[in-house]
Design an enzyme around this catalytic site. Structure first.
Site, short mmCIF file in Angstrom:
data_model
loop_
_atom_site.label_atom_id
_atom_site.label_comp_id
_atom_site.label_asym_id
_atom_site.label_seq_id
_atom_site.Cartn_x
_atom_site.Cartn_y
_atom_site.Cartn_z
N ASN A 1 -6.20 -7.49 -2.97
CA ASN A 1 -5.83 -8.00 -1.66
C ASN A 1 -4.80 -7.18 -0.88
OD1 ASN A 1 -7.40 -10.53 -1.84
ND2 ASN A 1 -5.97 -10.96 -3.51
N TYR A 2 -4.07 -6.32 -1.55
CA TYR A 2 -2.98 -5.66 -0.85
C TYR A 2 -3.04 -4.14 -0.82
CZ TYR A 2 -0.62 -10.12 -0.53
OH TYR A 2 -0.31 -11.41 -0.23
N LEU A 3 -3.77 -3.57 -1.75
CA LEU A 3 -3.75 -2.12 -1.85
C LEU A 3 -4.94 -1.51 -1.13
CD1 LEU A 3 -2.65 -1.90 -5.56
CD2 LEU A 3 -1.24 -1.79 -3.50
N SER B 1 0.81 -1.21 0.00
CA SER B 1 0.00 0.00 0.00
C SER B 1 0.85 1.26 0.00
CB SER B 1 -0.93 0.00 1.21
OG SER B 1 -1.98 -0.93 1.01
#
Length: 754
Positions: free
Chosen positions: A711-713, A584
């Site tokens: 899923n990650y940002l 992120s």
DNA sequence: GCGAATACTTAGTACAAACGTA
DNA sequence: TACGTTTGTACTAAGTATTCGC
């Protein structure tokens, strides 16, 4: 932030990816498909490091000591790789264990159950919702994890509140992102804003849950008589049980799998189990089996499906829609929520990824007697199909799943759960990013701590510190232990072995280079050359001393030790939080660097994709290049060439129009010049769009952006970016993604900071 | 305190649906 | 309208991390 985490700070030149050498380690070459090459050296070379070249004197001192420990190292038995297979036991014990039902004592939601059928699922608009208590004040950014310690004091208060049903807020927040189509399309009644409500703090996931159970795979439909199976050249009619399994194989005949020894061996073994004694006696060699007619039959069927008339296709679509409406939703705490996977996985042959020892095994059909249903006591329980029974109906509101069963390949449990757009998933997602943001606040401290720990007298601490450094710097996964022989041989950070890294005191003009080469999750290859700090390098040399290639690099470390340590550094901190955090923060920084105000929207979106790509590279998210990649690239190039021609034509026309206007000096020719000018501008823009598209696509050839995006940002970063630059959100998120990130779209303003 | 069991997230791929173009 | 390409979705395997139960 310390300078050695430069993936966060330097612009990543995604455009410079050169897809050249597919020539990495031989040992992977024969390992079938996708040990995709990494050609990421370039991007990764950006990982610069300050040299900490103080003489590593303490290290030397410890070394002998440690070496001793090492040799007799049996005392610290952190790793036990050679575990016995326990699947059978697992399966046996399961039946007995799950009998006991839990009494949760949750307040039964008063009104839903007794509602008449037609109002079974009521629209959020009309309903009054159970208000849930939030464990924090109204500040978005302070989303605390649920497992707060103050639980008990709050419980009493909470219960009281649960009974006291309040009406829900429906205020619309300011600053909605431009959503062009929204008004026209059928986005119907107002969406429920669960994020404006309070959350459970007592560990329960819901108070009321009602659903219709799973949809089972259709029963086996035997082959028509004219489709023959041949054994040893002679036709042979198979029993339906054996035939069904044979069709699984026949359907995969074109796939490379069916040529693999392990696959064939596993398949044949399991197939024989389904045969009757006669078949078993006769069919003893897979090589003598001829599935060709079956295979042809299925191909023909699939062709026929494609060639169906519109009406027929519509009929199927309608039937699917009906199933979706009937089984695809549940009621959770007064709200109708979409279920992610309401269909039970059909039987077939197991297709593991990479070199999976169980590939080809028969994945058996799941029946009602295998199914555990989870719902509220006071809900209308789902009915098993006529003449069947569920394995169990339980009422556990400490979990989120609706249905579960045990799968026969690994003996693991499969679940039916809610869609990402649901409250229960959304809250968890939001919480995940809040944890990552808390890490942001203390990451400097943690980093200096592990820098210190590289010098520790204790080997276990040095190993922990080096592993953490890799996890932080390279976004490696934690690397849990796996049962040997049960799955493909893949590793993460803690499970790295000596054979997975190479040390170079000097390489390509850089000092202290570590070369990583291993298969990670899904057998995706991780290949990277990274310069590291001297102390790390020396430590690694030490960790590798007197070890065999297949020994663990971090023999005094595992994920549970690491996570225990992380937990002490920050509440809720685990290894995977670093991946979320670094992903992120990288997106946010890259967006800042790459976006320039004077660019048009397509160019800005290219920048966004590049920022996204930087993250995907960091996280090693790869994909197989699309089969049609070369072709579609070519097509795009043709289009670009055509557009260029068109542009030069237009320019020529403009020129002559100008000349014409100069001579004539009348209104009409002046107007003609204007028109031509506009045409040139339009074509230029179109050309630019195409070129941007080509660049984007080329850079994306084997990088998967979706995984990091989903899923990650932290979606609020993207939403804020869209708002700041007036980019319509649907340029970044498609419909499903907008549903998943509805909370972020609603709450983030243009100045949101991760 | 440990290994096993469980719950849940993350992951790539196959294929269907939608879209654009001739 | 037919066809080829692109995009979206469903599927399910494979991870991580926590919880359970001895």
């Amino acid at each position: 932030m310390s300078g050695d985490h430069s993936h966060n700070e330097e612009q990543i030149d995604c455009g410079s990816r050169v897809n050249d050498s597919h020539k990495h380690k031989d040992k992977y070459k024969d390992k079938e498909h996708k040990h995709k090459d990494h050609k990421k050296d370039k991007e990764r070379d950006r990982l610069k490091h300050g040299n900490s070249d103080h003489k590593d004197s303490s290290d030397k001192k410890h070394r002998d000591k440690e070496k001793m420990k090492h040799k007799d190292g049996s005392t610290d038995k952190y790793k036990d790789k050679h575990k016995e297979k326990r699947k059978e036991e697992k399966m046996k014990s399961l039946d007995g264990k799950i009998k006991k039902e839990k009494e949760n004592g949750f307040a039964s939601p008063p009104h839903v159950k007794s509602e008449p059928e037609d109002d079974f699922y009521h629209s959020p608009k009309h309903e009054r919702s159970l208000k849930r208590e939030r464990d924090v004040d109204d500040n978005d950014s302070e989303f605390k994890p649920k497992k707060i310690k103050t639980e008990n004091e709050k419980k009493a208060k909470k219960r009281k509140q649960d009974e006291d049903i309040k009406s829900k807020k429906t205020k619309v927040k300011k600053g909605e992102v431009t959503d062009g189509k929204k008004k026209g399309k059928k986005e119907p009644e107002e969406k429920w804003k669960w994020w404006e409500e309070e959350r459970y703090t007592d560990g329960s996931k819901w108070k009321f849950l009602e659903h219709k159970g799973p949809v089972f795979a259709p029963p086996y439909d035997p082959l028509p008589n004219q489709v023959k199976f041949y054994y040893d050249g002679k036709t042979m009619k198979l029993s339906p049980e054996a035939e069904e399994v044979a069709t699984f194989f026949a359907k995969m005949l074109d796939h490379e799998y069916t040529t693999k020894d392990i696959f064939r061996k596993n398949f044949f073994k399991d197939w024989r189990k389904e045969m009757n004694s006669e078949e078993k006696a006769k069919i003893t060699d897979l090589k003598k089996c001829n599935f060709a007619e079956m295979s042809e039959y299925f191909k023909a069927q699939s062709e026929a499906r494609k060639a169906m008339s519109k009406a027929e296709k519509l009929k199927i679509k309608e039937e699917n829609e009906r199933l979706l409406q009937e089984y695809g939703f549940c009621i959770m705490d007064n709200h109708k929520e979409r279920i992610a996977n309401f269909r039970i996985e059909p039987p077939g042959l197991f297709r593991g990824r990479g070199d999976h020892p169980k590939m080809g095994m028969l994945k058996r059909r799941i029946r009602p007697k295998d199914i555990i249903v989870n719902c509220s006591k006071d809900s209308k329980h789902p009915e098993p199909p006529p003449g069947t029974k569920w394995k169990e109906v339980r009422h556990d509101n400490k979990v989120t799943w609706l249905v579960s069963w045990t799968e026969n390949i690994q003996g693991s449990i499969k679940y039916i759960m809610l869609n990402p757009s649901s409250r229960i998933k959304g809250e968890k997602d939001w919480q995940k990013y809040e944890t990552a943001r808390r890490l942001k606040k203390c990451v400097d401290r943690i980093r200096s701590q592990y820098h210190e720990d590289w010098k520790s007298k204790e080997m276990r601490i040095r190993q922990r510190a080096v592993a953490l450094y890799f996890i932080d710097k390279l976004a490696l996964r934690a690397g849990n232990e796996k049962e040997e022989g049960e799955t493909a041989d893949t590793v993460g950070c803690c499970s790295l072995r000596v054979e997975h890294i190479k040390l170079y005191p000097e390489k390509d003009g850089q000092e202290y280079v570590v070369e990583f080469d291993f298969l990670g999750k899904d057998s995706i290859r991780y290949y990277n050359k990274v310069p590291v700090e001297k102390r790390v390098f020396k430590n690694l040399q030490l960790f590798m001393e007197n070890k065999e290639p297949d020994d663990d690099l971090f023999d005094r470390l595992n994920t549970s030790i690491l996570n225990k340590h992380l937990q002490e550094l920050m509440d809720g901190l685990t290894a995977k939080v670093f991946r979320t955090y670094n992903a992120s923060i990288t997106l946010q920084q890259q967006l800042k660097q790459l976006t320039s105000a004077d660019e048009n929207i397509p160019a800005k979106i290219l920048s966004y994709n590049r920022a996204n790509r930087a993250v995907a590279i960091l996280c090693n998210h790869q994909r197989a290049p699309p089969k049609t990649f070369e072709k579609s690239m070519q097509n795009l190039q043709t289009k670009i060439d055509a557009k260029r021609d068109q542009l030069s034509d237009a320019k020529r026309e403009l020129k002559s129009a100008k000349a014409d206007a100069k001579v004539r000096r009348d209104e009409k020719s002046k107007k003609a010049v204007e028109t031509k000018k506009k045409a040139v501008e339009r074509i230029e823009e179109q050309l630019m769009k195409l070129e941007v598209q080509a660049t984007d696509r080329e850079e994306n050839k084997q990088i998967a952006l979706g995984t990091s995006k989903l899923n990650y940002l932290d979606p609020r970063i993207s939403v804020a970016w869209c708002k700041k630059w007036s980019i319509p959100i649907e340029k970044i998120y498609n419909k499903t993604q907008r549903e998943k990130f509805a909370w972020a779209i609603d709450m983030a303003d243009d100045d949101y900071e991760f």
